[in-house]
Structure formats: C-alpha cells, structure tokens
Design a protein around this motif. Sequence first.
Motif, PDB file in Angstrom:
ATOM      1  N   PHE A  65       0.828  -1.206   0.000  1.00  0.00           N
ATOM      2  CA  PHE A  65       0.000   0.000   0.000  1.00  0.00           C
ATOM      3  C   PHE A  65       0.861   1.255   0.000  1.00  0.00           C
ATOM      4  N   PHE A  66       1.928   1.259   0.792  1.00  0.00           N
ATOM      5  CA  PHE A  66       2.798   2.427   0.864  1.00  0.00           C
ATOM      6  C   PHE A  66       3.555   2.649  -0.437  1.00  0.00           C
ATOM      7  N   LYS A  67       3.962   1.558  -1.088  1.00  0.00           N
ATOM      8  CA  LYS A  67       4.632   1.685  -2.387  1.00  0.00           C
ATOM      9  C   LYS A  67       3.666   2.249  -3.430  1.00  0.00           C
ATOM     10  N   LEU A  68       2.423   1.767  -3.399  1.00  0.00           N
ATOM     11  CA  LEU A  68       1.409   2.265  -4.327  1.00  0.00           C
ATOM     12  C   LEU A  68       1.102   3.735  -4.070  1.00  0.00           C
ATOM     13  N   ALA A  69       0.991   4.105  -2.808  1.00  0.00           N
ATOM     14  CA  ALA A  69       0.717   5.499  -2.453  1.00  0.00           C
ATOM     15  C   ALA A  69       1.857   6.401  -2.902  1.00  0.00           C
ATOM     16  N   ARG A  70       3.086   5.965  -2.727  1.00  0.00           N
ATOM     17  CA  ARG A  70       4.236   6.761  -3.143  1.00  0.00           C
ATOM     18  C   ARG A  70       4.254   6.911  -4.666  1.00  0.00           C
ATOM     19  N   LYS A  71       3.918   5.836  -5.392  1.00  0.00           N
ATOM     20  CA  LYS A  71       3.898   5.878  -6.856  1.00  0.00           C
ATOM     21  C   LYS A  71       2.823   6.847  -7.345  1.00  0.00           C
ATOM     22  N   ILE A  72       1.650   6.794  -6.743  1.00  0.00           N
ATOM     23  CA  ILE A  72       0.561   7.694  -7.147  1.00  0.00           C
ATOM     24  C   ILE A  72       0.939   9.142  -6.886  1.00  0.00           C
ATOM     25  N   ARG A  73       1.606   9.382  -5.761  1.00  0.00           N
ATOM     26  CA  ARG A  73       1.972  10.743  -5.401  1.00  0.00           C
ATOM     27  C   ARG A  73       3.029  11.314  -6.341  1.00  0.00           C
ATOM     28  N   THR A  74       3.918  10.479  -6.867  1.00  0.00           N
ATOM     29  CA  THR A  74       4.997  10.980  -7.720  1.00  0.00           C
ATOM     30  C   THR A  74       4.592  11.093  -9.186  1.00  0.00           C
ATOM     31  N   GLU A  75       3.612  10.339  -9.622  1.00  0.00           N
ATOM     32  CA  GLU A  75       3.165  10.429 -11.016  1.00  0.00           C
ATOM     33  C   GLU A  75       2.281  11.650 -11.195  1.00  0.00           C
ATOM     34  N   GLU A  76       2.447  12.327 -12.329  1.00  0.00           N
ATOM     35  CA  GLU A  76       1.699  13.551 -12.577  1.00  0.00           C
ATOM     36  C   GLU A  76       0.712  13.435 -13.726  1.00  0.00           C
ATOM     37  N   ASP A  77       0.634  12.305 -14.394  1.00  0.00           N
ATOM     38  CA  ASP A  77      -0.268  12.153 -15.532  1.00  0.00           C
ATOM     39  C   ASP A  77      -1.722  12.374 -15.128  1.00  0.00           C
ATOM     40  N   GLY A  78      -2.128  11.818 -14.041  1.00  0.00           N
ATOM     41  CA  GLY A  78      -3.510  11.977 -13.592  1.00  0.00           C
ATOM     42  C   GLY A  78      -3.826  13.412 -13.216  1.00  0.00           C
ATOM     43  N   ALA A  79      -2.868  14.096 -12.613  1.00  0.00           N
ATOM     44  CA  ALA A  79      -3.075  15.482 -12.198  1.00  0.00           C
ATOM     45  C   ALA A  79      -3.260  16.393 -13.417  1.00  0.00           C
ATOM     46  N   VAL A  80      -2.503  16.134 -14.462  1.00  0.00           N
ATOM     47  CA  VAL A  80      -2.629  16.926 -15.682  1.00  0.00           C
ATOM     48  C   VAL A  80      -4.002  16.707 -16.303  1.00  0.00           C
ATOM     49  N   THR A  81      -4.466  15.485 -16.297  1.00  0.00           N
ATOM     50  CA  THR A  81      -5.790  15.185 -16.834  1.00  0.00           C
ATOM     51  C   THR A  81      -6.873  15.907 -16.051  1.00  0.00           C
ATOM     52  N   VAL A  82      -6.752  15.894 -14.756  1.00  0.00           N
ATOM     53  CA  VAL A  82      -7.733  16.591 -13.915  1.00  0.00           C
ATOM     54  C   VAL A  82      -7.694  18.087 -14.190  1.00  0.00           C
ATOM     55  N   ASP A  83      -6.507  18.643 -14.361  1.00  0.00           N
ATOM     56  CA  ASP A  83      -6.398  20.076 -14.680  1.00  0.00           C
ATOM     57  C   ASP A  83      -7.133  20.405 -15.974  1.00  0.00           C
ATOM     58  N   TRP A  84      -6.937  19.576 -17.006  1.00  0.00           N
ATOM     59  CA  TRP A  84      -7.598  19.822 -18.287  1.00  0.00           C
ATOM     60  C   TRP A  84      -9.111  19.701 -18.166  1.00  0.00           C
ATOM     61  N   VAL A  85      -9.568  18.740 -17.397  1.00  0.00           N
ATOM     62  CA  VAL A  85     -11.010  18.571 -17.211  1.00  0.00           C
ATOM     63  C   VAL A  85     -11.596  19.789 -16.506  1.00  0.00           C
ATOM     64  N   VAL A  86     -10.914  20.281 -15.489  1.00  0.00           N
ATOM     65  CA  VAL A  86     -11.397  21.453 -14.752  1.00  0.00           C
ATOM     66  C   VAL A  86     -11.394  22.692 -15.654  1.00  0.00           C
ATOM     67  N   LEU A  87     -10.326  22.880 -16.416  1.00  0.00           N
ATOM     68  CA  LEU A  87     -10.260  24.038 -17.317  1.00  0.00           C
ATOM     69  C   LEU A  87     -11.342  23.968 -18.396  1.00  0.00           C
ATOM     70  N   THR A  88     -11.564  22.792 -18.948  1.00  0.00           N
ATOM     71  CA  THR A  88     -12.597  22.635 -19.968  1.00  0.00           C
ATOM     72  C   THR A  88     -13.977  22.909 -19.388  1.00  0.00           C
ATOM     73  N   ALA A  89     -14.234  22.423 -18.190  1.00  0.00           N
ATOM     74  CA  ALA A  89     -15.518  22.681 -17.543  1.00  0.00           C
ATOM     75  C   ALA A  89     -15.704  24.175 -17.281  1.00  0.00           C
ATOM     76  N   ALA A  90     -14.645  24.861 -16.912  1.00  0.00           N
ATOM     77  CA  ALA A  90     -14.736  26.304 -16.677  1.00  0.00           C
ATOM     78  C   ALA A  90     -15.058  27.052 -17.973  1.00  0.00           C
ATOM     79  N   VAL A  91     -14.424  26.673 -19.060  1.00  0.00           N
ATOM     80  CA  VAL A  91     -14.686  27.323 -20.346  1.00  0.00           C
ATOM     81  C   VAL A  91     -16.124  27.083 -20.786  1.00  0.00           C
ATOM     82  N   VAL A  92     -16.604  25.860 -20.639  1.00  0.00           N
ATOM     83  CA  VAL A  92     -17.987  25.549 -21.005  1.00  0.00           C
ATOM     84  C   VAL A  92     -18.952  26.330 -20.119  1.00  0.00           C
ATOM     85  N   GLY A  93     -18.663  26.424 -18.842  1.00  0.00           N
ATOM     86  CA  GLY A  93     -19.512  27.181 -17.929  1.00  0.00           C
ATOM     87  C   GLY A  93     -19.564  28.660 -18.279  1.00  0.00           C
ATOM     88  N   LEU A  94     -18.420  29.241 -18.600  1.00  0.00           N
ATOM     89  CA  LEU A  94     -18.402  30.652 -18.994  1.00  0.00           C
ATOM     90  C   LEU A  94     -19.145  30.876 -20.307  1.00  0.00           C
TER      91      LEU A  94
END
Length: 76
Positions: A3-32
């Motif tokens: 579990f700790f190895k998995l948690a450390r791997k998730i914390r160091t990878e940034e691919d998911g964070a970039v995807t979330v950023d794009w989803v949030v930005l796209t939702a903001a543009v659609v909302g505006l």
Amino acid sequence: MKFFKLARKIRTEEDGAVTVDWVVLTAAVVGLGAAALTLVRGKTEILTGKIGAYLEKAEVNGSTGSTGTGSTGSGS
C-alpha cells in the motif's frame, strides 16, 4: 508495504493530475460560455421584439424595386 509503495507511486506520477487540470479548465470554459449565452439570449429576445414591432408598423408600398425613372430597360 504494498500500500505504501502504491501510495508513493501515485503521489509521484503527474499524468492523472494533468488530466484533472484539463477537465477542470474545460468545464470552466464551457460554464463561462453558457453564462455568456444566457446573458446574450435575453438581450436578443428584447431586440427581436422591438424589431418585430417596428416591422409590423411599417407600410409596404406597391413598388417592385424600380428606381423611379419609369424605365425598365437600359435607360435610353
């Protein structure tokens, strides 16, 4: 331990964070865009009503597009 190895791997990878950023930005543009559409829609309905009222009052004469010279040919 896994579990700790998995948690450390998730914390160091940034691919998911970039995807979330794009989803949030796209939702903001659609909302505006939706907010802008709502504002513009109300104003265009008012303007359309005014134009319609003006056109209802307008008089149509019997002219078929002549220039007022009385000739329909080459002008000679």
